[in-house]
Scaffold this motif. Sequence first.
Motif, PDB file in Angstrom:
ATOM      1  N   PRO A 133       0.669  -1.051   0.132  1.00 17.06           N
ATOM      2  CA  PRO A 133       0.221  -0.247   0.227  1.00 17.06           C
ATOM      3  C   PRO A 133       0.862   1.011   0.299  1.00 17.06           C
ATOM      4  CG  PRO A 133      -0.132  -1.194   1.701  1.00 17.06           C
ATOM      5  CD  PRO A 133       1.159  -1.122   1.091  1.00 17.06           C
ATOM      6  N   VAL A 134       0.456   2.190  -0.092  1.00 16.88           N
ATOM      7  CA  VAL A 134       0.783   4.163  -0.585  1.00 16.88           C
ATOM      8  C   VAL A 134      -0.407   4.438  -0.350  1.00 16.88           C
ATOM      9  CG1 VAL A 134       2.146   5.502  -1.839  1.00 16.88           C
ATOM     10  CG2 VAL A 134       2.603   2.780  -2.523  1.00 16.88           C
ATOM     11  N   ALA A 135      -0.024   5.212   1.046  1.00 14.18           N
ATOM     12  CA  ALA A 135      -1.111   6.052   1.412  1.00 14.18           C
ATOM     13  C   ALA A 135      -0.865   7.319   0.850  1.00 14.18           C
ATOM     14  CB  ALA A 135      -1.274   6.063   2.524  1.00 14.18           C
ATOM     15  N   LEU A 136      -1.131   8.561   0.401  1.00 12.38           N
ATOM     16  CA  LEU A 136      -1.426  10.167  -0.130  1.00 12.38           C
ATOM     17  C   LEU A 136      -2.142  10.417   0.053  1.00 12.38           C
ATOM     18  CD1 LEU A 136      -1.129   9.006  -4.247  1.00 12.38           C
ATOM     19  CD2 LEU A 136       1.351   9.125  -2.607  1.00 12.38           C
ATOM     20  N   VAL A 137      -1.225  11.446   0.788  1.00 14.02           N
ATOM     21  CA  VAL A 137      -1.839  12.584   1.502  1.00 14.02           C
ATOM     22  C   VAL A 137      -1.915  14.071   1.106  1.00 14.02           C
ATOM     23  CG1 VAL A 137      -2.435  13.753   3.892  1.00 14.02           C
ATOM     24  CG2 VAL A 137      -1.662  11.313   3.766  1.00 14.02           C
ATOM     25  N   ARG A 138      -3.223  14.662   0.642  1.00 15.49           N
ATOM     26  CA  ARG A 138      -2.919  16.032   0.088  1.00 15.49           C
ATOM     27  C   ARG A 138      -2.626  17.045   0.962  1.00 15.49           C
ATOM     28  NH1 ARG A 138      -8.083  13.913  -3.114  1.00 15.49           N
ATOM     29  NH2 ARG A 138      -7.159  13.212  -4.664  1.00 15.49           N
ATOM     30  N   SER A 139      -2.869  17.760   0.528  1.00 15.51           N
ATOM     31  CA  SER A 139      -2.566  19.755   1.441  1.00 15.51           C
ATOM     32  C   SER A 139      -3.717  19.508   2.597  1.00 15.51           C
ATOM     33  CB  SER A 139      -1.907  20.492   0.735  1.00 15.51           C
ATOM     34  OG  SER A 139      -2.743  21.165  -0.179  1.00 15.51           O
ATOM     35  N   ASP A 140      -4.965  19.593   1.874  1.00 19.29           N
ATOM     36  CA  ASP A 140      -6.164  19.598   2.788  1.00 19.29           C
ATOM     37  C   ASP A 140      -6.154  18.649   4.010  1.00 19.29           C
ATOM     38  OD1 ASP A 140      -6.504  17.890   0.539  1.00 19.29           O
ATOM     39  OD2 ASP A 140      -8.405  18.565  -0.050  1.00 19.29           O
ATOM     40  N   ARG A 141      -5.491  17.986   3.172  1.00 17.39           N
ATOM     41  CA  ARG A 141      -4.965  16.623   4.705  1.00 17.39           C
ATOM     42  C   ARG A 141      -5.979  15.192   4.273  1.00 17.39           C
ATOM     43  NH1 ARG A 141      -0.811  16.109   6.859  1.00 17.39           N
ATOM     44  NH2 ARG A 141      -1.125  14.757   8.833  1.00 17.39           N
ATOM     45  N   SER A 142      -6.845  15.306   3.727  1.00 15.39           N
ATOM     46  CA  SER A 142      -7.294  14.549   2.768  1.00 15.39           C
ATOM     47  C   SER A 142      -6.118  13.852   1.773  1.00 15.39           C
ATOM     48  CB  SER A 142      -8.646  14.165   1.291  1.00 15.39           C
ATOM     49  OG  SER A 142      -7.872  15.144   0.713  1.00 15.39           O
ATOM     50  N   GLY A 143      -6.781  12.310   2.116  1.00 12.83           N
ATOM     51  CA  GLY A 143      -5.884  11.166   1.322  1.00 12.83           C
ATOM     52  C   GLY A 143      -6.980   9.661   1.009  1.00 12.83           C
ATOM     53  N   ILE A 144      -5.950   9.559  -0.421  1.00 10.86           N
ATOM     54  CA  ILE A 144      -6.266   8.193  -0.952  1.00 10.86           C
ATOM     55  C   ILE A 144      -5.452   6.779  -0.243  1.00 10.86           C
ATOM     56  CG2 ILE A 144      -7.539   8.431  -2.844  1.00 10.86           C
ATOM     57  CD1 ILE A 144      -5.284   9.897  -4.364  1.00 10.86           C
ATOM     58  N   LEU A 145      -5.756   6.300  -1.011  1.00  6.55           N
ATOM     59  CA  LEU A 145      -5.272   5.127  -0.463  1.00  6.55           C
ATOM     60  C   LEU A 145      -4.445   4.025  -1.606  1.00  6.55           C
ATOM     61  CD1 LEU A 145      -2.866   2.809   1.095  1.00  6.55           C
ATOM     62  CD2 LEU A 145      -5.601   1.550   1.055  1.00  6.55           C
ATOM     63  N   MET A 146      -3.528   3.976  -2.044  1.00  6.99           N
ATOM     64  CA  MET A 146      -3.310   3.675  -3.570  1.00  6.99           C
ATOM     65  C   MET A 146      -2.275   2.164  -3.000  1.00  6.99           C
ATOM     66  SD  MET A 146      -2.336   6.750  -6.372  1.00  6.99           S
ATOM     67  CE  MET A 146      -1.162   5.603  -7.127  1.00  6.99           C
TER      68      MET A 146
END
Length: 109
Positions: A26-39
Amino acid sequence: MTDIPAEIDGLAVEYESLLSFMYLSPVALVRSDRSGILMTVLTDISRQIAAERRIQRTESWLTGIYTNVNDFAFFTLDARGRAEAWHPSIEWLTGFLAADVVGQRLDTF
């Protein structure tokens, strides 16, 4: 910077099918607005697994020969020509003890 949440960190799954081996990480990407997606990253490791199995079979085969054959003299040399291992069968056949030979150049004998 990528932050991986603690509940996801270290999670990895190895999947074995009949034809191939896959490694899922898994790779978690966290955006600047603190929302994230899991890829996830899926990697085909079939060649690595096949090579490791061949090595294990060869090592098992050689270990079986090395430990069970007593009427031949087995020894191993390092890159400099020094004895690394001295099988008990060679002591029986030659009379040289491992303690006297290991670490010495073979041309000494």
